[in-house]
Design a protein around this motif. Structure first.
Motif, PDB file in Angstrom:
ATOM      1  N   HIS A 214       0.858  -1.193   0.000  1.00 21.46           N
ATOM      2  CA  HIS A 214       0.000   0.000   0.000  1.00 21.46           C
ATOM      3  C   HIS A 214       0.890   1.236   0.000  1.00 21.46           C
ATOM      4  N   PRO A 215       0.422   2.388  -0.423  1.00 16.91           N
ATOM      5  CA  PRO A 215      -0.902   2.719  -0.942  1.00 16.91           C
ATOM      6  C   PRO A 215      -1.167   2.108  -2.327  1.00 16.91           C
ATOM      7  N   HIS A 216      -2.469   1.933  -2.602  1.00 21.39           N
ATOM      8  CA  HIS A 216      -2.911   1.525  -3.937  1.00 21.39           C
ATOM      9  C   HIS A 216      -3.631   2.709  -4.565  1.00 21.39           C
ATOM     10  N   TYR A 217      -3.672   2.691  -5.908  1.00 25.28           N
ATOM     11  CA  TYR A 217      -4.380   3.798  -6.535  1.00 25.28           C
ATOM     12  C   TYR A 217      -5.368   3.293  -7.564  1.00 25.28           C
ATOM     13  N   SER A 218      -6.285   4.193  -7.918  1.00 25.73           N
ATOM     14  CA  SER A 218      -7.258   3.855  -8.962  1.00 25.73           C
ATOM     15  C   SER A 218      -6.558   3.972 -10.319  1.00 25.73           C
ATOM     16  N   GLN A 219      -7.259   3.528 -11.345  1.00 26.13           N
ATOM     17  CA  GLN A 219      -6.625   3.431 -12.668  1.00 26.13           C
ATOM     18  C   GLN A 219      -6.005   4.739 -13.154  1.00 26.13           C
ATOM     19  N   SER A 220      -6.735   5.855 -12.979  1.00 34.91           N
ATOM     20  CA  SER A 220      -6.204   7.148 -13.456  1.00 34.91           C
ATOM     21  C   SER A 220      -5.251   7.756 -12.435  1.00 34.91           C
ATOM     22  N   ARG A 221      -5.070   7.089 -11.322  1.00 40.10           N
ATOM     23  CA  ARG A 221      -4.252   7.549 -10.193  1.00 40.10           C
ATOM     24  C   ARG A 221      -4.898   8.711  -9.454  1.00 40.10           C
ATOM     25  N   ARG A 222      -6.187   8.953  -9.703  1.00 35.19           N
ATOM     26  CA  ARG A 222      -6.836  10.060  -8.995  1.00 35.19           C
ATOM     27  C   ARG A 222      -6.968   9.738  -7.503  1.00 35.19           C
ATOM     28  N   PHE A 223      -7.391   8.509  -7.189  1.00 31.85           N
ATOM     29  CA  PHE A 223      -7.617   8.156  -5.782  1.00 31.85           C
ATOM     30  C   PHE A 223      -6.495   7.250  -5.276  1.00 31.85           C
ATOM     31  N   ILE A 224      -6.033   7.574  -4.092  1.00 32.16           N
ATOM     32  CA  ILE A 224      -4.937   6.793  -3.482  1.00 32.16           C
ATOM     33  C   ILE A 224      -5.421   6.325  -2.125  1.00 32.16           C
ATOM     34  N   ILE A 225      -5.261   5.027  -1.832  1.00 27.76           N
ATOM     35  CA  ILE A 225      -5.810   4.567  -0.557  1.00 27.76           C
ATOM     36  C   ILE A 225      -4.866   3.620   0.194  1.00 27.76           C
ATOM     37  N   VAL A 226      -5.016   3.624   1.513  1.00 28.30           N
ATOM     38  CA  VAL A 226      -4.412   2.590   2.361  1.00 28.30           C
ATOM     39  C   VAL A 226      -5.565   1.926   3.104  1.00 28.30           C
ATOM     40  N   HIS A 227      -5.398   0.645   3.372  1.00 30.97           N
ATOM     41  CA  HIS A 227      -6.512  -0.140   3.915  1.00 30.97           C
ATOM     42  C   HIS A 227      -5.985  -1.170   4.898  1.00 30.97           C
ATOM     43  N   ASN A 228      -6.703  -1.320   5.978  1.00 36.75           N
ATOM     44  CA  ASN A 228      -6.448  -2.381   6.945  1.00 36.75           C
ATOM     45  C   ASN A 228      -7.736  -3.200   7.029  1.00 36.75           C
ATOM     46  N   GLY A 229      -7.634  -4.510   6.880  1.00 33.74           N
ATOM     47  CA  GLY A 229      -8.831  -5.351   6.929  1.00 33.74           C
ATOM     48  C   GLY A 229      -8.873  -6.278   5.727  1.00 33.74           C
ATOM     49  N   VAL A 230     -10.003  -6.922   5.546  1.00 26.10           N
ATOM     50  CA  VAL A 230     -10.138  -7.862   4.434  1.00 26.10           C
ATOM     51  C   VAL A 230     -11.496  -7.648   3.767  1.00 26.10           C
ATOM     52  N   ILE A 231     -11.498  -7.461   2.442  1.00 25.92           N
ATOM     53  CA  ILE A 231     -12.757  -7.328   1.715  1.00 25.92           C
ATOM     54  C   ILE A 231     -13.117  -8.711   1.168  1.00 25.92           C
ATOM     55  N   GLU A 232     -14.126  -9.310   1.776  1.00 18.93           N
ATOM     56  CA  GLU A 232     -14.420 -10.707   1.440  1.00 18.93           C
ATOM     57  C   GLU A 232     -15.034 -10.860   0.051  1.00 18.93           C
ATOM     58  N   ASN A 233     -15.802  -9.848  -0.404  1.00 18.55           N
ATOM     59  CA  ASN A 233     -16.488  -9.986  -1.701  1.00 18.55           C
ATOM     60  C   ASN A 233     -15.746  -9.243  -2.816  1.00 18.55           C
ATOM     61  N   TYR A 234     -14.428  -9.121  -2.696  1.00 20.83           N
ATOM     62  CA  TYR A 234     -13.712  -8.294  -3.674  1.00 20.83           C
ATOM     63  C   TYR A 234     -13.787  -8.863  -5.086  1.00 20.83           C
ATOM     64  N   GLN A 235     -13.765 -10.208  -5.184  1.00 22.21           N
ATOM     65  CA  GLN A 235     -13.805 -10.819  -6.518  1.00 22.21           C
ATOM     66  C   GLN A 235     -15.157 -10.549  -7.186  1.00 22.21           C
ATOM     67  N   GLN A 236     -16.200 -10.667  -6.396  1.00 22.58           N
ATOM     68  CA  GLN A 236     -17.550 -10.433  -6.915  1.00 22.58           C
ATOM     69  C   GLN A 236     -17.710  -8.965  -7.354  1.00 22.58           C
ATOM     70  N   LEU A 237     -17.162  -8.042  -6.554  1.00 22.17           N
ATOM     71  CA  LEU A 237     -17.246  -6.613  -6.906  1.00 22.17           C
ATOM     72  C   LEU A 237     -16.467  -6.324  -8.183  1.00 22.17           C
ATOM     73  N   LYS A 238     -15.342  -7.000  -8.302  1.00 27.11           N
ATOM     74  CA  LYS A 238     -14.498  -6.843  -9.489  1.00 27.11           C
ATOM     75  C   LYS A 238     -15.295  -7.271 -10.731  1.00 27.11           C
TER      76      LYS A 238
END
Ligand code: F6R
Length: 593
Positions: free
Chosen positions: A87-111
């Protein structure tokens, strides 16, 4: 796990974020990264790589001044330990930059559902959040884009978000993973742990689940996910800068082992006014009204819970069941009619334990959390809470928190009993007993001479057996010597097959009623070549016993018996030049299930 820190204000964000990350590194140390605003090019720069915060300090050495920044130290869950997944990760255009703690269980489905057009750089669940915010920001304002994203996430998150188009704001959000907002004269700091705020904020607000935060240089507003403004409940930060540093000690673990007498004295003074207990009478009544106490915990805290069970049963004749949190959460045993639950946890954030608490609370049972961190999720969500007063525990291997847990459980057991024991006085005796051998050099020679094999056994009976379980966890987790704790009488039922010439077997002997039996078991392994060591109390001392500890109240022996075993673990790791405070693969505060 993972640590996150963000700062916005009128000060050097790099300095504050790096300092915070250094203090939080014990929560995860696979990789570290940060993002700072580059005023010249009007973009957020991202620095990240696998490795420690020290490496990040190097890589950000020439960055320009920024008054806004976010950072992260990682304990890998999704994806290998490498630069891309840091981390940090960014969105495709690099507009948004984020750091995250935790686990997103439905990330594949959201993708699959929302992001088939997006290109991903990492294998992480986190990148999905950045991409979703960007996708929704095409039709919604930023705040609504973030809130819309949050509503889709299943799992846990503490998040910080930067928007390159508005470098005067940090957005933050929390669900299940801890996140704390600090206010100071020079700005707003947001972090996953109070420790990162010390020195920069005077007051803090511990965020509730499903909070959404907008922080600017001098203001912070907290909303729920319906965008309604919530009140700030600011509290004073009561941690000293000195509590966060090693001082004269080579390692935090050694410092924390040495702090144990002071911890016991602090507990005695915080739980008593003269000799009168200050424990909320409602806690005592609720336990008395129950027909069974259930202690839930993990790791070292579970080992303290095992001692607690003995104390409750022996002192107060209250039946106690103890369960490993990760098992209890999904394999609920048959409960008694009126159960009372005690959750024992240093961090107050252990995800397995939180899963238990959520289930228990749904059934309207009363709960007590015993924790070191009053701001923690488990402290806030249980019916009652008792503080350990151990001060920040930074070494990943828990030492002083264990001693504090045993002490607080002992106070509770004595409060529930009709026995006439001056527990405050007895804790003072135990503190003095620990003081007498903390600086004993003898252990260093013993470790060199005895711990020469790749395996080791601790044996004991009664309370000593449970101390042996903790002793073996300590030794294995920092020295990587494969160590098992055994009931002394149980070895001969199978495990004795592992004893060969030189195998170290350490016996813990403090109970005069059963010391003879343990000594016999020790003879059995000696006869098969074991290299033995005896840690005993004066009450059972015999000629040739190597380590002799002062006597304390018979039910409080775990408080002192554990200390030489902590030092043995420490010196064994030191001998092997391992990273004592940050053992491999581990992290403090296990916030994933
Ligand atoms: C070992 C150790 C762990 C923790 C366990 C529970 O030294 O520290 O076994 O005891 O992860 O953590 P808490 O007590 O924070 O719930």
């Amino acid at each position: 796990m993972c640590g996150i820190v963000g700062f916005i204000g009128n000060n050097d964000a790099k300095k504050i974020v790096l300092n915070g990350l250094t203090r939080l590194e014990y929560r995860g140390y696979d990789s570290a990264g940060m993002s700072l605003f580059n005023n010249r090019y009007q973009i957020f720069d991202v620095y990240k790589d696998e490795g420690r915060v020290a490496k990040l300090v190097e890589s950000t050495k020439n960055s320009s001044y920024s008054n806004i920044g976010i950072g992260h130290t990682r304990w890998a869950t999704h994806g290998k330990v490498n630069k891309e997944n840091s981390h940090p990760h960014y969105s495709q255009s690099r507009r948004f930059i984020i750091v995250h703690n935790g686990v997103i269980e439905n990330y594949q489905q959201l993708k699959d559902q929302y992001l088939s057009h997006s290109t991903f750089i990492s294998e992480t669940d986190t990148e999905v959040i950045a991409q979703l915010i960007e996708t929704f920001s095409q039709t919604l304002n930023v705040e609504n884009a973030i809130i819309t994203t949050l509503k889709l996430l299943h799992g846990s998150y503490a998040l910080l978000v930067l928007d390159s188009m508005d470098p005067e704001k940090i957005y933050a959000a929390k669900y299940k993973s801890p996140l704390i907002v600090g206010k100071g004269p020079e700005g707003i700091t947001i972090a996953s742990d109070l420790m990162a705020l010390v020195g920069y904020s005077d007051d803090y607000h511990a965020l509730d689940d499903k909070s959404f935060v907008i922080a600017t240089r001098d203001d912070v507003r907290v909303f729920n996910l319906n965008h309604e403004l919530l009140p700030l409940h600011l509290k004073k930060i009561e941690i000293d800068n000195a509590d966060t540093e090693k001082g004269e000690f080579a390692h935090y673990m050694l410092k924390e082992i040495h702090e144990q007498p002071a911890v016991l004295r602090r507990i005695a003074s915080n739980y008593f006014d003269k000799d009168k207990s200050l424990i909320d009478p409602q806690i005592i009544q609720s336990i008395k009204d129950s027909d069974r106490v259930y202690i839930l915990a993990a790791g070292t805290s579970m080992h303290a819970g095992l001692i607690g069970k003995q104390l409750f049963e022996k002192m107060a004749s209250i039946p106690v069941e103890i369960h490993i949190a990760s098992e209890f959460a999904y394999q609920k045993p048959l409960l008694s009619k009126k159960p009372f639950f005690i959750l024992v946890t240093q961090s107050g954030e252990t995800a397995d334990l939180r899963a238990c608490l959520v289930g228990i609370t749904e059934q309207n049972y009363k709960t007590l959390t015993i924790t070191n961190v009053p701001t923690s999720t488990l402290a806030r969500e249980a019916t009652y809470f008792l503080q350990l007063f151990a001060g920040p525990e930074i070494a990943v291997a828990s030492t002083k928190a264990y001693v504090a847990q045993v002490a607080v459980l002992a106070i509770l057991a004595y409060e529930l009993s009709s026995k006439n024991v001056n527990i405050k006085y007895e804790l003072g005796i135990a503190a003095a007993a620990i003081d007498t051998f903390l600086d004993s050099q003898k252990l260093i020679d013993i470790v060199r001479e005895k711990l020469t094999h790749r395996n080791c056994f601790y044996i004991g009976r009664g309370l000593d057996y449970f101390v042996g379980l903790e002793a073996s966890l300590k030794l294995k987790e920092i020295s990587y010597i494969q160590t098992e704790g055994f009931a002394a009488g149980e070895l001969k039922h199978g495990t004795i097959a592992l004893i060969e010439e030189g195998t170290p077997v350490i016996a813990l002997i403090s109970d005069p009623h059963i010391s003879g039996n343990t000594r016999s078991n020790l003879k059995e392994v000696q006869a098969r070549g074991a290299n033995t060591l005896k840690i005993v109390t004066e009450a059972v001392q015999q000629k040739n016993d190597e380590i002799v500890l002062p006597n304390v109240h018979p039910l409080l022996t775990p408080l002192i018996m554990v200390v030489p075993t902590q030092l043995i673990a420490y010196y064994a790791a030191l001998e092997r030049s391992y990273d004592i405070d940050k053992p491999r693969n581990l992290a403090k505060s296990v916030t994933v299930e």
